[in-house]
Enzyme design. Structure first.
Site, PDB file in Angstrom:
ATOM      1  CG  ASN A   1      43.963  38.451  43.927  1.00 60.75           C
ATOM      2  OD1 ASN A   1      43.771  38.185  45.114  1.00 60.75           O
ATOM      3  ND2 ASN A   1      42.962  38.609  43.075  1.00 60.75           N
TER       4      ASN A   1
ATOM      5  CD  GLN B   1      48.883  38.099  41.768  1.00 58.79           C
ATOM      6  OE1 GLN B   1      49.688  38.928  41.361  1.00 58.79           O
ATOM      7  NE2 GLN B   1      47.960  37.588  40.993  1.00 58.79           N
TER       8      GLN B   1
ATOM      9  CB  THR C   1      49.128  12.512  31.692  1.00 61.85           C
ATOM     10  OG1 THR C   1      48.450  11.257  31.580  1.00 61.85           O
ATOM     11  CG2 THR C   1      50.409  12.465  30.876  1.00 61.85           C
TER      12      THR C   1
ATOM     13  CB  CYS D   1      32.364  39.976  36.349  1.00 55.37           C
ATOM     14  SG  CYS D   1      30.857  40.134  35.383  1.00 55.37           S
TER      15      CYS D   1
END
Length: 392
Positions: A154, A182, A240, A333
C-alpha cells in the site's frame, strides 16, 4: 480546485456504484429475516455474492462479507491461527512480511504479545520484493499455523509473486493468506489462479462504498470466528449484512474489472510522467523501491512513491495540500507521534530518508492536470519545507 492524488487511501465512488447504493438503500429488509422484505434483501446479497465471485475467480460460497479490509485481515490471521491451534496445539507459529499493512501487522503482534505466538518476519529486498525461498526457509522447521503476504504494498506499490508464495505454503501444508486490497483495481487478480487459501478485498479502493469488503476463503480453509453473534456468513462472521453496500460493491467491482486493462495503461502513463517530472526538477528526489518506465509487473501502475531529502513528509503534505494537491506520506502516525514508515525501514532506508517520503497514488479520476499541478507546486513546497527544517 483540489487535485486528488491519494487513491491508495480511498478512491471516489464510481457513478454506477453510487446509483446502486441509493437504489437498494431505499428498500427495507434485513437479509436474515424470513418475510418478503427480508427475502428480497437476501436475494440482493446472494446475487452480489455470485457477481463478486465471478469477477474474482471464486465460488459464491467462498465469499464471506465483512465491514472492509481490516476486519477481513483480522479474521484471516486470527481465525486461521485459532482454528489450526485447536486442531494441533503444537502448531503455534505465524509467518508474515515486515512490510504488511497494519491490518495484518497489528493482529500478528497481538498474537505474539498476548498468546505467545512465534512470529517469523520475512525481510524484503531493497525493492520490497519477497523471494519464495525466503518463505520456504521460514516454513521448513514446521509448526506454522498461517502465512500472510500482501499482493501489492500500500505504500511503495511493490507487487509480490503471490502464486509462487502460495505454492510454497501449500508444499508445507500451511494456509496462505494474501491482502489484495491494493491490487484489484489495476492488476488481474483471480482467487482461483492465485493458489491462496484466503484473500482480502475491499470496496472503497476500487470505486465502491466505504464499510464493506470480503474475505475470500476456500471451503476447506480452517477458520473460526473472532466475533460472535447471529452466525451469518458461514458461521464465521456474524452481523447484519449491508445489502445496499454489498450490491454497490458488486457493481463497482464488475465495472472495474471490465475496464481494468485499459485503465491500468492510462494511470501507468500518468505515473511515469509524474515520476520522471519529479526526478527532473533537480531537487535530489529519488524513487522508493524499483521503478522502470512502462513497467507494471513489479510495481502498481498507479503508485508513485518518492523520497525528498532534507524534508519532513508531514511538512510536504501540508504545504502541498495548501497548494491544492492532496497526497499522503510514507509514514504512519501512532499516538500523535510521526514515525518513519516501517515499510521503508524494512527495505533498508534510514530513518532520515524515510521521513522525507511522499506517496502519490492515481486512480480512475486522475488526469494530466493532476500531475501538472503536483509538478508545478513541488519546487516551491520543497524549498519551504527545507527552510522549515533549517537546511536552507
Amino acid at each position: 480546485m483540489s487535485h486528488y492524488l491519494d487513491h491508495a487511501a480511498t478512491t471516489p465512488m464510481l457513478p454506477a456504484a453510487v446509483d446502486a447504493l441509493l437504489e437498494v438503500s431505499r428498500q427495507v429488509g434485513n437479509p436474515s429475516s424470513l418475510h418478503t422484505s427480508g427475502r428480497a434483501a437476501r436475494a440482493v446479497v446472494e446475487e452480489a455474492r455470485e457477481r463478486i465471485g465471478a469477477a474474482l475467480g471464486a465460488r459464491p460460497s467462498e465469499v464471506v462479507f465483512t465491514s472492509g479490509g481490516t476486519e477481513a485481515d483480522n479474521l484471516a490471521v486470527k481465525g486461521t491461527w485459532l482454528a489450526r491451534r485447536a486442531q494441533d496445539p503444537s502448531v503455534n507459529g505465524v509467518v508474515t512480511s515486515a512490510i504488511e499493512h497494519h491490518a495484518v501487522l497489528d493482529p500478528v503482534e497481538y498474537l505474539e504479545g498476548s498468546r505467545g505466538v512465534a512470529v517469523t518476519w520475512l525481510e524484503p529486498d531493497r525493492c520490497g520484493h519477497l523471494a519464495p525461498d525466503t518463505l520456504r526457509e521460514a516454513l521448513a522447521p514446521g509448526g506454522v499455523a498461517v502465512a500472510s503476504v500482501m499482493w501489492a504494498n500500500n505504500e511503495v506499490g511493490t507487487i509480490q509473486p503471490v502464486a509462487e508464495l502460495a505454492a510454497v505454503a501449500r508444499e508445507h501444508g500451511v494456509p496462505f493468506h494474501t491482502d489484495a486490497v491494493q491490487a484489484i483495481a489495476h492488476l488481474p487478480v483471480r482467487f482461483d489462479d492465485s493458489g491462496a487459501d484466503l484473500m482480502t478485498v475491499s470496496a472503497h479502493k476500487l470505486g465502491g462504498p466505504v464499510g464493506v469488503g470480503a474475505l475470500l476463503a476456500r471451503r476447506d480453509a480452517p477458520l473460526v470466528p473472532i466475533a460472535h453473534g447471529g452466525g451469518q456468513e458461514r458461521q464465521v462472521r456474524s452481523g447484519t449484512l449491508d445489502a445496499a453496500g454489498i450490491h454497490s460493491f458488486a457493481v463497482a467491482l464488475e465495472e472495474t474489472v471490465a475496464h481494468r486493462d485499459v485503465e491500468a495503461k492510462r494511470v501507468l502513463a500518468l505515473r511515469d510522467r509524474l515520476i520522471e517530472g519529479a526526478l527532473g526538477l533537480g531537487l535530489g528526489i529519488t524513487v522508493s523501491g524499483c521503478w522502470k518506465a512502462g513497467d507494471a509487473t513489479k510495481r502498481l501502475p498507479g503508485n508513485a512513491h518518492v523520497l525528498v531529502p532534507g524534508c519532513e513528509g508531514d511538512s510536504l503534505l501540508y504545504l502541498l495540500d495548501a497548494a491544492g494537491v492532496e497526497c499522503s506520506t510514507g509514514s504512519a502516525c501512532q499516538a500523535g507521534v510521526p514515525q518513519p514508515s516501517h515499510v521503508l525501514l524494512a527495505m533498508g532506508h534510514t530513518e532520515s530518508q524515510a521521513r522525507g517520503a511522499l506517496r502519490l497514488s492515481l486512480g480512475h479520476t486522475s488526469t494530466e492536470a493532476d500531475v501538472d499541478a503536483f509538478l508545478a507546486a513541488l519546487p516551491g513546497v520543497v524549498e519551504r519545507a527545507r527552510r522549515a527544517s533549517g537546511l536552507l
